[in-house]
Design a protein around this motif. Structure first.
Motif, PDB file in Angstrom:
ATOM      1  N   LYS A  31       0.857  -1.185   0.000  1.00 51.07           N
ATOM      2  CA  LYS A  31       0.000   0.000   0.000  1.00 51.07           C
ATOM      3  C   LYS A  31       0.890   1.230   0.000  1.00 51.07           C
ATOM      4  O   LYS A  31       1.783   1.377   0.852  1.00 51.07           O
ATOM      5  CB  LYS A  31      -0.902   0.026   1.240  1.00 51.07           C
ATOM      6  CG  LYS A  31      -1.859   1.223   1.295  1.00 51.07           C
ATOM      7  CD  LYS A  31      -2.942   1.131   0.243  1.00 51.07           C
ATOM      8  CE  LYS A  31      -3.955   2.258   0.390  1.00 51.07           C
ATOM      9  NZ  LYS A  31      -5.052   2.157  -0.615  1.00 51.07           N
ATOM     10  N   SER A  32       0.670   2.101  -0.982  1.00 51.22           N
ATOM     11  CA  SER A  32       1.406   3.360  -1.042  1.00 51.22           C
ATOM     12  C   SER A  32       0.431   4.495  -1.284  1.00 51.22           C
ATOM     13  O   SER A  32      -0.632   4.314  -1.880  1.00 51.22           O
ATOM     14  CB  SER A  32       2.478   3.319  -2.146  1.00 51.22           C
ATOM     15  OG  SER A  32       1.874   3.092  -3.412  1.00 51.22           O
ATOM     16  N   LEU A  33       0.795   5.660  -0.795  1.00 52.53           N
ATOM     17  CA  LEU A  33      -0.049   6.846  -0.924  1.00 52.53           C
ATOM     18  C   LEU A  33       0.793   8.010  -1.432  1.00 52.53           C
ATOM     19  O   LEU A  33       1.982   8.120  -1.111  1.00 52.53           O
ATOM     20  CB  LEU A  33      -0.685   7.204   0.431  1.00 52.53           C
ATOM     21  CG  LEU A  33      -1.679   6.205   1.012  1.00 52.53           C
ATOM     22  CD1 LEU A  33      -2.078   6.623   2.421  1.00 52.53           C
ATOM     23  CD2 LEU A  33      -2.913   6.082   0.134  1.00 52.53           C
ATOM     24  N   ILE A  42       3.556   2.413   2.638  1.00 51.89           N
ATOM     25  CA  ILE A  42       3.075   2.124   3.992  1.00 51.89           C
ATOM     26  C   ILE A  42       3.216   0.631   4.291  1.00 51.89           C
ATOM     27  O   ILE A  42       3.729   0.250   5.342  1.00 51.89           O
ATOM     28  CB  ILE A  42       1.611   2.570   4.149  1.00 51.89           C
ATOM     29  CG1 ILE A  42       1.499   4.075   3.894  1.00 51.89           C
ATOM     30  CG2 ILE A  42       1.081   2.219   5.535  1.00 51.89           C
ATOM     31  CD1 ILE A  42       0.080   4.587   3.867  1.00 51.89           C
ATOM     32  N   GLY A  65       1.902   0.820  10.006  1.00 53.72           N
ATOM     33  CA  GLY A  65       1.074   0.263   8.930  1.00 53.72           C
ATOM     34  C   GLY A  65       0.026  -0.702   9.435  1.00 53.72           C
ATOM     35  O   GLY A  65      -0.739  -1.277   8.655  1.00 53.72           O
ATOM     36  N   SER A  67      -2.821  -0.246  11.205  1.00 59.03           N
ATOM     37  CA  SER A  67      -4.212   0.136  10.943  1.00 59.03           C
ATOM     38  C   SER A  67      -4.547   0.042   9.466  1.00 59.03           C
ATOM     39  O   SER A  67      -5.656  -0.346   9.093  1.00 59.03           O
ATOM     40  CB  SER A  67      -4.481   1.556  11.458  1.00 59.03           C
ATOM     41  OG  SER A  67      -4.348   1.610  12.861  1.00 59.03           O
ATOM     42  N   THR A  68      -3.579   0.376   8.622  1.00 58.44           N
ATOM     43  CA  THR A  68      -3.783   0.257   7.175  1.00 58.44           C
ATOM     44  C   THR A  68      -4.021  -1.195   6.795  1.00 58.44           C
ATOM     45  O   THR A  68      -4.929  -1.523   6.025  1.00 58.44           O
ATOM     46  CB  THR A  68      -2.561   0.809   6.419  1.00 58.44           C
ATOM     47  OG1 THR A  68      -2.380   2.184   6.758  1.00 58.44           O
ATOM     48  CG2 THR A  68      -2.756   0.690   4.908  1.00 58.44           C
ATOM     49  N   GLY A  71      -7.513  -2.362   7.844  1.00 53.09           N
ATOM     50  CA  GLY A  71      -8.551  -1.883   6.936  1.00 53.09           C
ATOM     51  C   GLY A  71      -8.608  -2.679   5.646  1.00 53.09           C
ATOM     52  O   GLY A  71      -9.686  -2.952   5.112  1.00 53.09           O
ATOM     53  N   ILE A  72      -7.446  -3.112   5.166  1.00 50.36           N
ATOM     54  CA  ILE A  72      -7.391  -3.881   3.916  1.00 50.36           C
ATOM     55  C   ILE A  72      -7.951  -5.284   4.109  1.00 50.36           C
ATOM     56  O   ILE A  72      -8.754  -5.763   3.304  1.00 50.36           O
ATOM     57  CB  ILE A  72      -5.940  -3.924   3.382  1.00 50.36           C
ATOM     58  CG1 ILE A  72      -5.541  -2.540   2.858  1.00 50.36           C
ATOM     59  CG2 ILE A  72      -5.806  -4.962   2.271  1.00 50.36           C
ATOM     60  CD1 ILE A  72      -4.077  -2.416   2.485  1.00 50.36           C
ATOM     61  N   ASP A  77     -10.615  -1.039   2.739  1.00 47.28           N
ATOM     62  CA  ASP A  77      -9.660  -0.305   1.908  1.00 47.28           C
ATOM     63  C   ASP A  77      -9.063  -1.273   0.903  1.00 47.28           C
ATOM     64  O   ASP A  77      -9.082  -2.492   1.115  1.00 47.28           O
ATOM     65  CB  ASP A  77      -8.568   0.309   2.796  1.00 47.28           C
ATOM     66  CG  ASP A  77      -7.713   1.330   2.059  1.00 47.28           C
ATOM     67  OD1 ASP A  77      -8.093   1.741   0.937  1.00 47.28           O
ATOM     68  OD2 ASP A  77      -6.662   1.726   2.603  1.00 47.28           O
ATOM     69  N   PRO A  79      -5.683  -2.586  -1.342  1.00 53.23           N
ATOM     70  CA  PRO A  79      -4.217  -2.510  -1.407  1.00 53.23           C
ATOM     71  C   PRO A  79      -3.772  -1.938  -2.747  1.00 53.23           C
ATOM     72  O   PRO A  79      -4.547  -1.906  -3.714  1.00 53.23           O
ATOM     73  CB  PRO A  79      -3.804  -3.972  -1.268  1.00 53.23           C
ATOM     74  CG  PRO A  79      -4.932  -4.733  -1.897  1.00 53.23           C
ATOM     75  CD  PRO A  79      -6.178  -3.957  -1.546  1.00 53.23           C
TER      76      PRO A  79
END
Length: 252
Positions: A31-33, A42, A65, A67-68, A71-72, A77, A79
């Motif tokens: 996951k990147s933002l 992340i 990372g 929480s990210t 969520g995935i 959310d 990925p």
């Protein structure tokens, strides 16, 4: 502690590890933002499998990372790359409509802030997910059954403002179980509770796991919560580190 270990060993799925199936298979999740002209990584390639009936904790400091990732795997959310297989179904690239149906049928969520609807009673809050999709029986009967399971038969008609924090979290857990999901995912379920109520919620999860055989995945920063799990997945700077649950020591 001895009582908790005994409860976990009596869960149906723990009789034979070989007989348990993989209910979640996470494959090379990234996951990147965007941040200005750059992208921040992340998650940098997370892979693990979880068997039916397991109690797994996901631990890590703020910014790791954790929480990210939660969520995935909960389908909240997407990925950047990789797969999340829930009962063999890849939820990483589903349309929102199909994903909502999978979440309703296979995944129950418990949030740190409880997320109960303040204008509804405890029973009505537990009923809410049952009005989405098709489910057996009457929502009211199912809600009463689950509130009895979490020890709140005497609180059916109380609204969240009339309940303690521990009671609200019990309602939230009952709601997560309402659709009979294969997996219950909890985000810091003891984070807003004092030590006594936090311990009570952990004991409740151990009891429910022993009674239902469901899979529980809990994200936490609390090492005491992590030690209660069968094993922990430690997220360190977007990667998985290894955590020795018995000692709490960490290696990468």
């Amino acid at each position: 502690m001895d009582e908790i270990v005994t409860q976990q060993q009596t869960a149906p799925e723990q009789v034979s590890v070989a007989s348990r199936k993989i209910v979640m298979d996470v494959r090379d999740i990234t996951k990147s933002l965007p941040l200005g002209r750059e992208r921040i990584d992340i998650l940098k390639g997370i892979s693990f499998q979880i068997l039916s009936g397991e109690f797994v904790s996901i631990v890590g400091p703020s910014g790791s990372g954790k929480s990210t990732l939660l969520g995935i795997i909960a389908g909240l959310d997407n990925p950047s790359s990789g797969q999340v297989l829930v009962d063999g179904i890849d939820i990483a690239r589903m349309s929102e409509g199909k994903l909502a149906a999978v979440r309703n049928q296979k995944i129950g969520m418990v949030f740190q802030a409880f997320n109960l609807i303040p204008t509804l009673t405890a029973q009505e809050n537990v009923e809410v997910p049952l009005y989405v999709g098709k489910h057996k029986g009457l929502p009211s009967a199912r809600a009463k059954e689950l509130l009895a399971l979490v020890g709140l038969s005497h609180r059916l008609d109380h609204r969240p403002s009339q309940l303690s924090g521990g009671e609200q979290q019990r309602v939230a857990i009952a709601r997560a179980l309402s659709t009979d999901p294969a997996i219950v995912i909890a985000d810091e379920p003891t984070g807003n509770l004092d030590a006594r109520n936090g311990e009570n919620v952990l004991n409740l999860i151990a009891d429910l796991r022993a009674q239902t055989g469901k899979t529980f995945i809990i994200a936490t920063h609390d090492p005491n919560v992590a030690r209660r799990a069968d094993h922990a997945i430690r997220i360190v700077d977007g990667l998985i580190g290894e955590l020795d649950v018995a000692s709490g020591s960490i290696t990468q």
